[in-house]
Design a protein around this motif. Sequence first.
Motif, PDB file in Angstrom:
ATOM      1  N   SER A 314      -4.891  -3.937   3.846  1.00 22.23           N
ATOM      2  CA  SER A 314      -4.064  -3.874   5.038  1.00 22.23           C
ATOM      3  C   SER A 314      -2.625  -3.557   4.676  1.00 22.23           C
ATOM      4  CB  SER A 314      -4.149  -5.172   5.809  1.00 22.23           C
ATOM      5  OG  SER A 314      -3.787  -6.219   4.950  1.00 22.23           O
ATOM      6  N   ASN A 315      -2.247  -3.844   3.410  1.00 24.28           N
ATOM      7  CA  ASN A 315      -0.832  -3.584   3.157  1.00 24.28           C
ATOM      8  C   ASN A 315      -0.586  -2.119   2.839  1.00 24.28           C
ATOM      9  OD1 ASN A 315       0.254  -2.970   0.553  1.00 24.28           O
ATOM     10  ND2 ASN A 315      -0.510  -4.940  -0.188  1.00 24.28           N
ATOM     11  N   MET A 316       0.518  -1.649   3.354  1.00 20.94           N
ATOM     12  CA  MET A 316       0.752  -0.201   3.324  1.00 20.94           C
ATOM     13  C   MET A 316       1.786   0.163   2.260  1.00 20.94           C
ATOM     14  SD  MET A 316      -0.963   1.027   6.042  1.00 20.94           S
ATOM     15  CE  MET A 316      -0.203   2.158   7.160  1.00 20.94           C
ATOM     16  N   ILE A 317       2.049  -0.804   1.343  1.00 16.95           N
ATOM     17  CA  ILE A 317       3.114  -0.525   0.368  1.00 16.95           C
ATOM     18  C   ILE A 317       2.780   0.731  -0.442  1.00 16.95           C
ATOM     19  CG2 ILE A 317       4.346  -1.444  -1.653  1.00 16.95           C
ATOM     20  CD1 ILE A 317       3.688  -4.228  -0.501  1.00 16.95           C
ATOM     21  N   ARG A 318       1.517   0.802  -0.853  1.00 16.00           N
ATOM     22  CA  ARG A 318       1.113   1.936  -1.674  1.00 16.00           C
ATOM     23  C   ARG A 318       1.329   3.263  -0.929  1.00 16.00           C
ATOM     24  NH1 ARG A 318      -2.024   4.074  -5.816  1.00 16.00           N
ATOM     25  NH2 ARG A 318      -3.905   5.110  -5.136  1.00 16.00           N
ATOM     26  N   ALA A 319       0.943   3.270   0.354  1.00 14.51           N
ATOM     27  CA  ALA A 319       1.104   4.496   1.130  1.00 14.51           C
ATOM     28  C   ALA A 319       2.577   4.902   1.176  1.00 14.51           C
ATOM     29  CB  ALA A 319       0.562   4.302   2.539  1.00 14.51           C
ATOM     30  N   VAL A 321       5.000   4.139  -1.001  1.00 15.34           N
ATOM     31  CA  VAL A 321       5.461   4.612  -2.308  1.00 15.34           C
ATOM     32  C   VAL A 321       4.959   6.040  -2.556  1.00 15.34           C
ATOM     33  CG1 VAL A 321       5.296   4.210  -4.802  1.00 15.34           C
ATOM     34  CG2 VAL A 321       5.549   2.278  -3.237  1.00 15.34           C
ATOM     35  N   ILE A 322       3.685   6.258  -2.222  1.00 19.37           N
ATOM     36  CA  ILE A 322       3.110   7.595  -2.429  1.00 19.37           C
ATOM     37  C   ILE A 322       3.857   8.623  -1.580  1.00 19.37           C
ATOM     38  CG2 ILE A 322       1.048   9.026  -1.992  1.00 19.37           C
ATOM     39  CD1 ILE A 322       0.360   7.319  -4.294  1.00 19.37           C
ATOM     40  N   ALA A 323       4.122   8.243  -0.309  1.00 20.47           N
ATOM     41  CA  ALA A 323       4.790   9.166   0.607  1.00 20.47           C
ATOM     42  C   ALA A 323       6.134   9.593   0.044  1.00 20.47           C
ATOM     43  CB  ALA A 323       4.970   8.506   1.965  1.00 20.47           C
ATOM     44  N   GLN A 324       6.871   8.613  -0.494  1.00 22.86           N
ATOM     45  CA  GLN A 324       8.205   8.944  -1.008  1.00 22.86           C
ATOM     46  C   GLN A 324       8.111   9.799  -2.270  1.00 22.86           C
ATOM     47  OE1 GLN A 324       9.645   4.974  -1.153  1.00 22.86           O
ATOM     48  NE2 GLN A 324      10.273   4.990   0.997  1.00 22.86           N
ATOM     49  N   THR A 325       7.176   9.432  -3.157  1.00 21.11           N
ATOM     50  CA  THR A 325       7.025  10.217  -4.391  1.00 21.11           C
ATOM     51  C   THR A 325       6.628  11.646  -4.050  1.00 21.11           C
ATOM     52  OG1 THR A 325       6.073   8.189  -5.245  1.00 21.11           O
ATOM     53  CG2 THR A 325       6.001  10.090  -6.708  1.00 21.11           C
ATOM     54  N   LEU A 326       5.675  11.772  -3.134  1.00 21.64           N
ATOM     55  CA  LEU A 326       5.197  13.104  -2.762  1.00 21.64           C
ATOM     56  C   LEU A 326       6.333  13.941  -2.169  1.00 21.64           C
ATOM     57  CD1 LEU A 326       2.838  15.057  -2.434  1.00 21.64           C
ATOM     58  CD2 LEU A 326       2.345  14.025  -0.228  1.00 21.64           C
ATOM     59  N   GLU A 469      -1.263   9.200   7.618  1.00 22.57           N
ATOM     60  CA  GLU A 469      -0.549   7.961   7.324  1.00 22.57           C
ATOM     61  C   GLU A 469       0.776   8.239   6.597  1.00 22.57           C
ATOM     62  OE1 GLU A 469      -3.518   4.479   6.527  1.00 22.57           O
ATOM     63  OE2 GLU A 469      -2.494   5.070   4.711  1.00 22.57           O
ATOM     64  N   LEU A 470       0.753   9.258   5.733  1.00 26.00           N
ATOM     65  CA  LEU A 470       1.963   9.593   4.976  1.00 26.00           C
ATOM     66  C   LEU A 470       3.050  10.173   5.885  1.00 26.00           C
ATOM     67  CD1 LEU A 470       0.470  11.216   1.727  1.00 26.00           C
ATOM     68  CD2 LEU A 470       1.138   8.851   2.101  1.00 26.00           C
ATOM     69  N   PHE A 471       2.647  10.724   7.043  1.00 23.67           N
ATOM     70  CA  PHE A 471       3.625  11.277   8.006  1.00 23.67           C
ATOM     71  C   PHE A 471       4.678  10.231   8.358  1.00 23.67           C
ATOM     72  CE2 PHE A 471       0.836  14.678  10.366  1.00 23.67           C
ATOM     73  CZ  PHE A 471       0.747  15.386   9.175  1.00 23.67           C
ATOM     74  N   GLU A 472       4.171   8.988   8.556  1.00 25.21           N
ATOM     75  CA  GLU A 472       5.032   7.898   9.033  1.00 25.21           C
ATOM     76  C   GLU A 472       6.263   7.703   8.163  1.00 25.21           C
ATOM     77  OE1 GLU A 472       4.495   5.822  11.640  1.00 25.21           O
ATOM     78  OE2 GLU A 472       2.681   6.915  12.245  1.00 25.21           O
ATOM     79  N   TYR A 473       6.099   7.959   6.878  1.00 24.98           N
ATOM     80  CA  TYR A 473       7.184   7.598   5.949  1.00 24.98           C
ATOM     81  C   TYR A 473       8.040   8.782   5.538  1.00 24.98           C
ATOM     82  CZ  TYR A 473       4.142   3.586   5.605  1.00 24.98           C
ATOM     83  OH  TYR A 473       3.373   2.510   5.915  1.00 24.98           O
ATOM     84  N   GLN A 474       7.921   9.903   6.249  1.00 25.32           N
ATOM     85  CA  GLN A 474       8.725  11.062   5.874  1.00 25.32           C
ATOM     86  C   GLN A 474      10.048  11.045   6.623  1.00 25.32           C
ATOM     87  OE1 GLN A 474       7.660  12.814   3.335  1.00 25.32           O
ATOM     88  NE2 GLN A 474       5.757  11.640   3.377  1.00 25.32           N
ATOM     89  N   LYS A 475      11.096  11.456   5.929  1.00 27.80           N
ATOM     90  CA  LYS A 475      12.424  11.440   6.563  1.00 27.80           C
ATOM     91  C   LYS A 475      12.566  12.608   7.545  1.00 27.80           C
ATOM     92  CE  LYS A 475      14.926   8.409   3.728  1.00 27.80           C
ATOM     93  NZ  LYS A 475      14.437   8.409   2.371  1.00 27.80           N
ATOM     94  N   GLU A 476      11.907  13.717   7.246  1.00 35.56           N
ATOM     95  CA  GLU A 476      11.988  14.893   8.124  1.00 35.56           C
ATOM     96  C   GLU A 476      10.954  14.755   9.245  1.00 35.56           C
ATOM     97  OE1 GLU A 476      14.248  17.214   7.589  1.00 35.56           O
ATOM     98  OE2 GLU A 476      14.911  16.227   5.742  1.00 35.56           O
TER      99      GLU A 476
END
Length: 653
Positions: A314-319, A321-326, A469-476
């Motif tokens: 349930s925790n989304m920390i990994r997602a 971190v991945i989003a930012q690295t990507l 899911e990675l969309f959520e963490y994008q700055k753009e």
Amino acid sequence: MTVKMTRLRNGIVIVLLIEFVLALLGYIFISSKTSLVLATYIFIKNIIMLALIFYASSLINENNISVSEVLNDEAKNAFIFGGLGLIKYDKNRNISWTSDLFTEMKINIVGKKLLEWQPLLASLFEDDDIKVVDINSRKFEVYNSKESRMLYLKDVSDYIEISKEFEDQQICVAYITVDNYDESIEQADEQTAASIQSTSRQVILDWAKDNGVVLKRYKSDGYIAVFNERTYRKQVEDKFKILDIFKEQAEQLGQVMTLSIGIGRGSNILRELDELAFSALSLAYSRGGDQATVKSNDEPIRYFGGNSESYEKSNMIRARVIAQTLAGIIKKSDNVLIMGHKQSDFDSFGASIAMYAMCKAYGKKTYIIIDYDSLEEKTKTVATNLCDDERYRGVFISPLRAQELNMSNTLLVIVDNHKPSLAIDSNILDIVSNKVVIDHHRRGEEFVELPLLTYLEPAASSTVELIVELFEYQKEEICVTEREATIMYTGMLIDTNYFRTRVGTRTFQAAAKLKELQANVGEAYKYLEDDYDTTLTKLSITQTAYRYGEGILIAFGKLDKIYSRTLLAKAGNELLGISGVKAVFIVGKTGKEEISISARSTRDINVQLIMEKLGGGGHFSMAACQLEMEDVTRAINLLEEAVNMYLDERKSE
Ligand SMILES: Nc1ncnc2c1ncn2[C@@H]1O[C@@H]2COP(=O)(O)O[C@H]3[C@@H](O)[C@H](n4cnc5c(N)ncnc54)O[C@@H]3COP(=O)(O)O[C@H]2[C@H]1O
Ligand SMILES: [Mn+2]
């Protein structure tokens, strides 16, 4: 004494005798006093010399004679002491003589047929030089001298025992972690949290104590263990039953917790063992946890367990971190290539489009590699329509065209697969060095080489889910059209078999996000509708289903008809809907020399493990393989064997 020395001695004796005879003749003919003195002197001198010569040669002889004497008379004892035996056989391989060792061991085999007495020795008459056999519970190494029809035997029991002991004492290192530990504690009340902590710890400690394992906890849910090869072998014999014991104990607490174990062995460098164990652990994770993975330097990787579906974290920390690295990697690249798997379906294609939207948000020139010839039929229709969209002008390129691009600072994002053999074009994997893998399949041994980033989440329903899911963490801001969102949604429908399997809360969150982006659910279902003929063909396959063991169905359609892989998959989905059915396998020709098997299951059977036995893979409950052969009946036999093997392994666990 050697022959040369004997000849020399005899030569000297003759010379001395001749000298004496000449002196004597001198005296007889001359008869002077001088000649008498000379003859006497020579006589005395030669007597002394002869005496010395014979004394010296007797000394030399004594040494030599003693060795040959021992060989003659004591050879029997020497051979017995050294554990050496000899067997002579005749041209019919009947034993004609044995040395004293056999009498000593009370073995009377003279007259018997050699191979009746020791059938294992047959290989000595073919290509083996040396063979080890059991004789009276001792181990003998046997060499066959074919020319002299003689077997030389050497007792090697002590040596074998010591080398076995040495092997047994080799060190193994393991990392053991508890899957879903933090999540379980987080959601539990104080008292349950305390029980989770103590029980999980106690089960592992008890196991360590019972098996003589040195165990040290290095984080709240992780342990390092050191044990020897003998203990490892015992775990293999037990099929790592600690995995099931742990799971049961967790179930009793109402928790979904399992163990992931990574073991390193087969090296005497401790650092290397540690590295092997650690990479084995990541492999266990990427295959969904609840298993032991064993890596060694010179043996293939082994897997044990893996009998539960992966649990969504349930925790989304990994997602995040991945989003930012990507995002960082995309920003640094000049342009991006996106590639899905061969016979791309809606998930592979939808994930490519989702990734495309993300890269465009960062203003990067982005291409999607597509092979129209191998696109899944319905995906092809949609992809062809999308080509007409202004936004996609020049975006879809063939693998050949992709290879012609200037690849100096290109990023290649591989979606919905991680095996080079399944990629649309494996050559591009060698050309582009900056690679990212985003996939939701359970990891197999074959893997894209050295990616900058790997996001492998077998608990996710689909690759679309992971990327949305990675969309959520994008700055753009990421722009997605209604049609794109619908295609992505269709990908989720396919991979979850219309939200029936592998769905977690995160799956619905991603689906909701797509709905927010205006995904048209009705249209998605339309994309997947079958026409009348396809439906009839599908039904004709399901009609051939027969029971194979409890809750297992196998269907194969027409033996010589060529089907599409999708159709096999659809027939599988259909059969899985029957009550009481735990697993279904659809076998069918998909090319002139290709047979595919599509496998589906409920939570009880891991079809990925079964398909892996046939060189395929996939997910716990949705997997497949392709066999290079023509005969469907033969493929069915192989499948039945693989199923039996899997069930036997489970039974003994
Ligand atoms: N040699 C190999 N090594 C490792 N893994 C292997 C493999 N061969 C196949 N797989 C994996 O096994 C899973 C099941 O494949 P299958 O063809 O049965 O089933 C596929 C596909 O045929 C099926 N599908 C595609 N379009 C469909 C449609 N329009 N309607 C119904 N099913 C569809 O949906 C499934 C999509 O599953 P997904 O791609 O996630 O995962 C696939 C595939 O990637
Ligand atoms: Mn997929």
